[in-house]
Design a protein around this motif. Structure first.
Motif, PDB file in Angstrom:
ATOM      1  N   ARG A 112      45.067  35.962  48.197  1.00 14.43           N
ATOM      2  CA  ARG A 112      45.504  37.354  48.129  1.00 14.43           C
ATOM      3  C   ARG A 112      46.490  37.501  46.984  1.00 14.43           C
ATOM      4  N   ALA A 114      49.234  39.980  44.804  1.00 13.12           N
ATOM      5  CA  ALA A 114      50.107  41.150  44.869  1.00 13.12           C
ATOM      6  C   ALA A 114      49.582  42.276  43.977  1.00 13.12           C
ATOM      7  N   HIS A 115      48.934  41.919  42.883  1.00 11.27           N
ATOM      8  CA  HIS A 115      48.420  42.910  41.934  1.00 11.27           C
ATOM      9  C   HIS A 115      46.895  42.861  41.863  1.00 11.27           C
ATOM     10  N   ASN A 165      46.674  45.785  35.062  1.00  7.55           N
ATOM     11  CA  ASN A 165      48.059  46.013  35.465  1.00  7.55           C
ATOM     12  C   ASN A 165      48.956  46.301  34.260  1.00  7.55           C
ATOM     13  N   TYR A 170      50.394  38.693  35.006  1.00  7.87           N
ATOM     14  CA  TYR A 170      50.873  38.275  36.325  1.00  7.87           C
ATOM     15  C   TYR A 170      50.335  36.896  36.719  1.00  7.87           C
ATOM     16  N   ASP A 193      51.516  34.997  41.793  1.00  7.69           N
ATOM     17  CA  ASP A 193      51.042  36.302  42.245  1.00  7.69           C
ATOM     18  C   ASP A 193      50.050  36.175  43.394  1.00  7.69           C
ATOM     19  N   THR A 195      48.509  34.265  46.947  1.00 11.42           N
ATOM     20  CA  THR A 195      48.859  33.531  48.156  1.00 11.42           C
ATOM     21  C   THR A 195      47.580  33.128  48.885  1.00 11.42           C
TER      22      THR A 195
END
Length: 203
Positions: A112, A114-115, A165, A170, A193, A195
């Motif tokens: 996953r 974040a961006h 982005n 990132y 960024d 996970t």
């Protein structure tokens, strides 16, 4: 008698408020969308998921490591060397078509980001610009990270995060499109960024 009349009126008013609420609750329940999961797992499919498969030569796609991203239409966007009748390059696979590119029983890891949502949108809008899969060795122009075509899987995902982005790296943190460098699948999944969200076995 007045006492009972007041009680009856109070009950009627109460029902006027409660009945629409029950109807609304039923409508919401009927329209609710149940989450979709990756096969044989409890990992919910989400926009921006990065899919990583660690391969060795001799398996289904003849590459060492492959990386892709899931968009809002639940298609998997990636770049690979397979010629599907229109040459190698960018692909937009339905989930189970993507799984079919792997051998049965292969492990795919889900990360996953974040961006990830904006990266996925960029990948969806630009995958068809990649008409040739190539990991450059001799062409320094193709070696630059900003080159869209030809392309390869991990560079395309780096581009998706960067361009999607607002031109921000990132993934690595300091790469730019003019930089002459490789981006590997391992660098993508090692990014701060991303996970790890779990894994699943291809059906």
């Amino acid at each position: 008698m007045r006492k009972y009349l007041n009680l009856a009126m109070s009950l009627a008013i109460f029902l006027l408020f409660i009945v629409p609420s029950v109807a609304s609750a039923n409508q919401i329940t009927l329209k609710a969308v149940l989450p979709e999961y990756y096969p044989g797992s409890n990992v919910i499919i989400k926009t921006g998921d990065v899919l990583y498969s660690s391969k060795t030569f001799g398996t289904s796609t003849q590459i060492v490591g492959h990386i892709a991203i899931v968009a809002s239409d639940l298609r998997v966007y990636h770049v690979n060397p397979a010629d599907d009748g229109a040459g190698s390059g960018g692909k937009a696979d339905a989930l189970y078509n993507y799984f079919g590119r792997h051998g049965k029983g292969e492990t795919i890891k889900v990360y996953r980001a974040a961006h990830g949502s904006k990266a996925a949108a960029w990948a969806k809008d630009n995958y068809n610009k990649v008409t040739n899969y190539s990991i450059p060795i001799f062409s320094w122009n193709d070696f630059k990270l900003g080159t869209i075509n030809p392309n390869y899987c991990s560079k395309f995902i780096w581009q998706a995060f960067y361009y999607g982005n607002s031109n921000t790296d990132y993934i690595i943190g300091y790469y730019t499109p003019s930089k002459e460098a490789y981006v590997t699948p391992a660098q993508i999944i090692d990014s701060s960024d991303l996970t790890y969200a779990g894994s699943f076995i291809t059906p």
